[in-house]
Scaffold this motif. Structure first.
Motif, PDB file in Angstrom:
ATOM      1  N   PRO A 198       9.038  15.300  -9.045  1.00  7.74           N
ATOM      2  CA  PRO A 198       8.219  14.537  -9.996  1.00  7.74           C
ATOM      3  C   PRO A 198       8.999  13.466 -10.762  1.00  7.74           C
ATOM      4  O   PRO A 198       8.427  12.465 -11.175  1.00  7.74           O
ATOM      5  N   HIS A 253      -0.971   3.378  -7.904  1.00  8.98           N
ATOM      6  CA  HIS A 253      -1.765   4.297  -8.715  1.00  8.98           C
ATOM      7  C   HIS A 253      -0.885   4.878  -9.830  1.00  8.98           C
ATOM      8  O   HIS A 253       0.310   5.110  -9.634  1.00  8.98           O
ATOM      9  N   PRO A 309       0.350  13.285  -3.748  1.00 15.66           N
ATOM     10  CA  PRO A 309       0.839  14.002  -4.943  1.00 15.66           C
ATOM     11  C   PRO A 309       1.375  15.406  -4.660  1.00 15.66           C
ATOM     12  O   PRO A 309       2.250  15.888  -5.381  1.00 15.66           O
ATOM     13  N   ARG A 310       0.864  16.067  -3.603  1.00 16.38           N
ATOM     14  CA  ARG A 310       1.267  17.457  -3.331  1.00 16.38           C
ATOM     15  C   ARG A 310       1.335  17.676  -1.813  1.00 16.38           C
ATOM     16  O   ARG A 310       0.497  18.349  -1.232  1.00 16.38           O
ATOM     17  N   LYS A 337      -2.861   8.238  -2.118  1.00 14.67           N
ATOM     18  CA  LYS A 337      -3.247   7.226  -3.094  1.00 14.67           C
ATOM     19  C   LYS A 337      -2.362   5.993  -2.940  1.00 14.67           C
ATOM     20  O   LYS A 337      -1.301   6.038  -2.305  1.00 14.67           O
ATOM     21  N   ASP A 344      -0.587   7.804 -10.798  1.00 12.34           N
ATOM     22  CA  ASP A 344       0.001   9.076 -10.378  1.00 12.34           C
ATOM     23  C   ASP A 344       1.238   8.897  -9.491  1.00 12.34           C
ATOM     24  O   ASP A 344       1.979   9.851  -9.255  1.00 12.34           O
ATOM     25  N   ALA A 345       1.426   7.672  -8.986  1.00  7.59           N
ATOM     26  CA  ALA A 345       2.524   7.429  -8.046  1.00  7.59           C
ATOM     27  C   ALA A 345       3.837   7.114  -8.748  1.00  7.59           C
ATOM     28  O   ALA A 345       4.740   6.515  -8.155  1.00  7.59           O
ATOM     29  N   GLU A 346       3.985   7.544  -9.991  1.00 10.04           N
ATOM     30  CA  GLU A 346       5.221   7.291 -10.736  1.00 10.04           C
ATOM     31  C   GLU A 346       6.466   7.844 -10.029  1.00 10.04           C
ATOM     32  O   GLU A 346       7.529   7.212 -10.090  1.00 10.04           O
ATOM     33  N   PRO A 383       5.602  15.737  -4.375  1.00  7.52           N
ATOM     34  CA  PRO A 383       5.181  14.335  -4.263  1.00  7.52           C
ATOM     35  C   PRO A 383       5.876  13.719  -3.047  1.00  7.52           C
ATOM     36  O   PRO A 383       7.015  14.094  -2.720  1.00  7.52           O
TER      37      PRO A 383
END
Length: 356
Positions: free
Chosen positions: A212, A145, A174-175, A141, A147-149, A190
């Motif tokens: 994370p 995004h 992410p995984r 991603k 989710d990219a925190e 991540p």
């Protein structure tokens, strides 16, 4: 041919792409490392279980790294370290293996000839590697995004702007699977993905494994390249952060490149390692190359910058090297420009004026 009349460049060019065969002849204790470049083995000098590895591009460079002594950027320095040879000794030994020397009177190390090691190539493996690379990239991603925190937290923890440009070469997974040197799955984390390219051709993917909450993952090698298909060449490649103009900056590490970009606003490409820096292919149209090298105890960064400067000058490209000022702290092995940014701020990068 008399080796005394051979220019060292002739031998260096001849061995490029054949270092695994040469090391198999001259350093049989590296057999396990030769069978799988990039895999850790017990150090041939210091012992242990995993203190040494050959670089993944060892067939081209001949280089490796000892966790105690540091990087040996090419096969000559590696042999000098292993055997206690001077450079002329290493040069002669390599020439003997390649069949370039017939001078019986020259005093050189005794070389026991062994069958030439040939790196196997399996088309099925290549197809599988390419499919894995495609799948990993498709699953990734944008670093912008939500989710990219973990990426943003990690960059912030490193003292960098956490909203980096949305370069197409940088993505977030992410995984991402992490496997050890034996291929055993350790976990999924991540990860920052960086596309490694050579002459605009995708070669492989570099990964930075995270937690994370934005820390480096607690794995043996949190920064790790994915496998490379046998018909691809890593040497000469880079992570392309922006389009090069008349001037291009280069660094070893990704985060060091971000520090240079943040401080100067200049297009900067990370070259991943000192070994890859020494063989970087300068894009056409670049007239000036600024090398933001690391200062390290092993002098690998300085060596790589000097080699790249030679290549640049041979192509008519002006090369400037900017190296952090020492001394290196007692508890550290090196200083890079991210360290400089965090300690002294962007004004410290005005060194470029004196470098220029």
């Amino acid at each position: 041919m008399n080796t005394q009349s051979l220019e060292s460049d002739v031998i260096k060019n001849a061995v490029r792409g054949s270092w695994l065969s040469v090391l198999d002849s001259l350093a049989p204790e590296l057999e396990r490392a030769i069978l799988k470049p990039g895999r850790h083995i017990g150090c041939p000098v210091h012992g242990g279980k995993d203190g040494f590895k050959l670089f993944r591009d060892a067939d081209i460079s001949g280089g490796g790294i000892c966790n105690t002594c540091g990087a040996k950027p090419d096969g000559f320095s590696l042999l000098m370290w292993l055997r206690g040879w001077r450079f002329p000794d290493a040069l002669m030994a390599v020439a003997n293996v390649l069949g370039l020397s017939t001078d019986e009177h020259h005093q050189s190390p005794v070389v026991a000839q062994r069958p030439v090691f040939t790196k196997p190539k399996f088309t099925a493996d290549d197809d599988r590697i390419k499919e894995i690379l495609r799948t990993v990239w498709q699953e990734s991603k944008s670093v912008h995004h939500p989710d990219a925190e973990p990426v943003r937290l990690y960059l912030q923890s490193r003292g960098l702007d956490n909203m980096i440009p949305n370069w197409p070469s940088i993505r977030f997974h992410p995984r991402m699977q992490y496997r050890d040197e034996d291929g055993k799955l350790i976990g999924k984390y991540p990860a920052i993905l960086a596309l490694v390219e050579r002459d605009s051709e995708a070669i492989t993917i570099h990964r930075t494994f995270l937690t994370p909450d934005g820390c480096k993952a607690a794995v043996d090698s949190p920064k790790k390249m994915m496998p490379t298909p046998s018909n691809k060449i890593v040497m000469g490649s880079a992570i392309r952060l922006g389009a090069p103009g008349r001037v291009l900056c280069v660094t070893e590490g990704f985060e060091t490149a971000l520090a240079v970009i943040e401080a100067t606003g200049m297009v900067t490409w990370p070259l991943i390692s000192s070994t890859l820096m020494s063989g970087f292919i300068i894009p056409s149209g670049v007239e000036k190359l600024i090398i933001w090298s690391d200062l390290d105890l092993s002098f690998a960064g300085s060596f790589a910058a000097a080699k790249l400067t030679e290549h640049a000058n041979a192509q008519g490209v002006e090369a400037v090297t900017c190296e952090p000022k020492g001394p290196i702290p007692a508890n550290a092995k090196s200083i890079d420009w991210l360290d400089v940014l965090n300690q002294y701020g962007p004004n410290a990068f005005s060194v470029i004026r004196s470098c220029s």
